[in-house]
Scaffold this active site. Sequence first.
Site, PDB file in Angstrom:
ATOM      1  N   SER A 263      -5.945  -9.984  -3.731  1.00  0.00           N
ATOM      2  CA  SER A 263      -4.681  -9.517  -3.190  1.00  0.00           C
ATOM      3  C   SER A 263      -4.729  -9.565  -1.684  1.00  0.00           C
ATOM      4  O   SER A 263      -5.783  -9.719  -1.078  1.00  0.00           O
ATOM      5  CB  SER A 263      -4.385  -8.097  -3.663  1.00  0.00           C
ATOM      6  OG  SER A 263      -5.097  -7.190  -2.860  1.00  0.00           O
ATOM      7  N   LYS A 264      -3.529  -9.417  -1.102  1.00  0.00           N
ATOM      8  CA  LYS A 264      -3.403  -9.479   0.343  1.00  0.00           C
ATOM      9  C   LYS A 264      -4.229  -8.393   1.014  1.00  0.00           C
ATOM     10  O   LYS A 264      -4.643  -8.525   2.130  1.00  0.00           O
ATOM     11  CB  LYS A 264      -1.940  -9.247   0.691  1.00  0.00           C
ATOM     12  CG  LYS A 264      -1.277 -10.429   1.320  1.00  0.00           C
ATOM     13  CD  LYS A 264       0.124 -10.047   1.703  1.00  0.00           C
ATOM     14  CE  LYS A 264       1.013 -11.275   1.734  1.00  0.00           C
ATOM     15  NZ  LYS A 264       2.361 -11.008   2.083  1.00  0.00           N
ATOM     16  N   ARG A 265      -4.395  -7.271   0.273  1.00  0.00           N
ATOM     17  CA  ARG A 265      -5.018  -6.126   0.935  1.00  0.00           C
ATOM     18  C   ARG A 265      -6.528  -6.103   0.864  1.00  0.00           C
ATOM     19  O   ARG A 265      -7.164  -5.304   1.530  1.00  0.00           O
ATOM     20  CB  ARG A 265      -4.453  -4.832   0.356  1.00  0.00           C
ATOM     21  CG  ARG A 265      -3.000  -4.719   0.746  1.00  0.00           C
ATOM     22  CD  ARG A 265      -2.356  -3.527   0.126  1.00  0.00           C
ATOM     23  NE  ARG A 265      -0.923  -3.718   0.163  1.00  0.00           N
ATOM     24  CZ  ARG A 265      -0.053  -2.757   0.337  1.00  0.00           C
ATOM     25  NH1 ARG A 265      -0.456  -1.530   0.488  1.00  0.00           N
ATOM     26  NH2 ARG A 265       1.218  -3.021   0.350  1.00  0.00           N
TER      27      ARG A 265
END
Length: 503
Positions: A263-265
Amino acid sequence: MLQHSVRVRFAPSPTGPLHLGGIRTALYNYLFAKKHGGRFILRIEDTDRKRFVENSESYILETLKWCHIEPDEGVGYGGVYSPYYQSKRINIYRMYINKLLKKGYAYYAFDTDQDLDKKRKEYNHRGLTFSYNSRIRMKLNNSLTMTEEQLHDKLRSCSSYVVRFKIEPGKTLKMHDIIRGNIIVETDHLDDKILLKSDGGATYHLANTIDDYVMKITHVIRGEEWLPSMSLHVLLYRSLGWPLPHFAHLPLILRNDGKGKISKRNTDSFNFPIYPIQWKIPKTKIIIPGYRELGYFSEAFVNMLALLGWNPGVEREIFSLQELIHLFSLEKIKKSGVYFDIKKANWFNKKYLNKKKEKIFVFLFEKIKTRSILCKKDYLWKVIHLTMDRIHFIHEIWEHSFYFFISPHSYEVNFFNKICHEHTISQLENAKILLYNINQFTSFNLRFVFQKTKNKNQTMQLFRLALVGVLKGIDIFIIFEMIGKKESILRIEKLINQIKEKI
Ligand code: GLU
C-alpha cells in the site's frame, strides 16, 4: 459484448506516487474500456488537501504514458465533463448536497471535535466503540434533534457544521460486485458518514459518487480497499434516484514475505521496487527508482501486472497490449489477494529481452566505444547471442560479457589465494604450451586437446580465472575461441605474473 457507451475511470488521489496496485487498477480500467470500445477517464480526486503531495499528478500522467495506457478523457486530456479535478467541482457537489438535505437523506451535524472525542472516550471506558449512527444520532447535536427555527438560528450564527448521510436503519442492502458476486449488508452496521466537511469541501464519498454519476461512469473498477465504502455509495445513488453503475473490486496485491499488502502507506520496507517509474521525494529530494529506471520494459511490466490478479484462461503468459485487450474480462479476475513475486517480474522482462536484441547491441556498442575498444559488428552480435540467456535486463549484458573485450582487472580473491603456489605456475606454463601448439584455435580443437590432460578440472578453473577473473561465464573453450590465441595466452601470462608477485 457490452453496449458501446462503456465509460470507466481511474480516480487516483494526488497523495504521492502510484504503486503497483494503483497502476494495476488503471491498467484493468484501460483494458476493459478498450475491449468494449469505451472510454478511459482520468479523474484526480483531490478532496483531501491535507494529504496533497506535489508532483503526484505529473507522476501519474507520466506513468500512464510509459505504460502506453493513456486516458481518452480527463486531467491532461480534456473532455466534456471538465474540470476533472474534484477540487474544482465544489459547486456541483453543493447542488447535490442541497438535494439530499431537502429530501431528508442528509442532515447537519454541529458536534465539535471535542464533543465527539469526549463521547469516544466515554464509550471506550465502557468497552464500546462510538460511531455516529442511527442508534446514537438522536442524542447528538444535529439538525435531527432541532426544530426548524433552532436550525436556522444555528446556521445563521455561522456555527461550523458538517453534513452527514442519514442511514436508514433496519434494512438489508443487497448489492452486486462483478468479481465478488452478491454482497449483503445490514444498514444497522453502517454509520452516518460525513459528506460535506466543516471547511465546506466534499468528502471522497460524496465527490466520488456524484462524479461517477455526472461523468456517466458505467463500471466502477477499483481496489478492494474501497469495498467497505460500496454500501454508502449505493445508498447515495439510490437516495438521488440514480441508476447504479456496475462495481468490480480488485483483489489486493500481497507481499510474498507474508508481511501483508502493498500500500501507499508502507512503502519503505520492501525488498523489491513498488513504483512504476522513479519518484523523487519532495521534501528530501531522494530519488527512489521505479521499474522503468531499473531496466524493466514497459511491455513486460504491463504484461506482468495484467496477470497479477487476472487469469486470461489460456496457457500462455506473454501477451501484447492488444492481446490483453482482446482477452480481458472482469469475470476472470481473482477474488482473493495475489502474491507479488519479483522473480516472476524478472522472468517477464527476460521474455521481452529476446525482442530487444537491437537495444542490447546499442548498449554494448556504447560500452566498448567509451573504452575505445575496436571490434567488428559480427563479434558484438556473437557475444550477445552467447550471453543473452544469462541476463534479465539490458544493462546486465556488460557484467556478463566484458571478458570478450577486456582482460579481467582483478581475480576472485579466495580462489586466487588458494592457487598461489609454484605448482600452479608450472600447470599454467604447461597449459600455455598446449594452447600455443593448437593451430586452429577453435573450441572444438581446444576441447579435444584438454579433455585428456590430468588435473583437467583444476586447469579449467585456472583458465576461467585467467580469462574471466571469476569462476563464472560461458563455456571456457568458446571464450578461448572468441578472444583468440594471442589474447588467451596474454591473459594466462598475466595470471602467472600475478601469482609470482604474490608468492
Ligand atoms: N481516490 C481513490 C484512490 O485514491 C479512488 C477510489 C475509487 O476509485 O473510487 O484510490
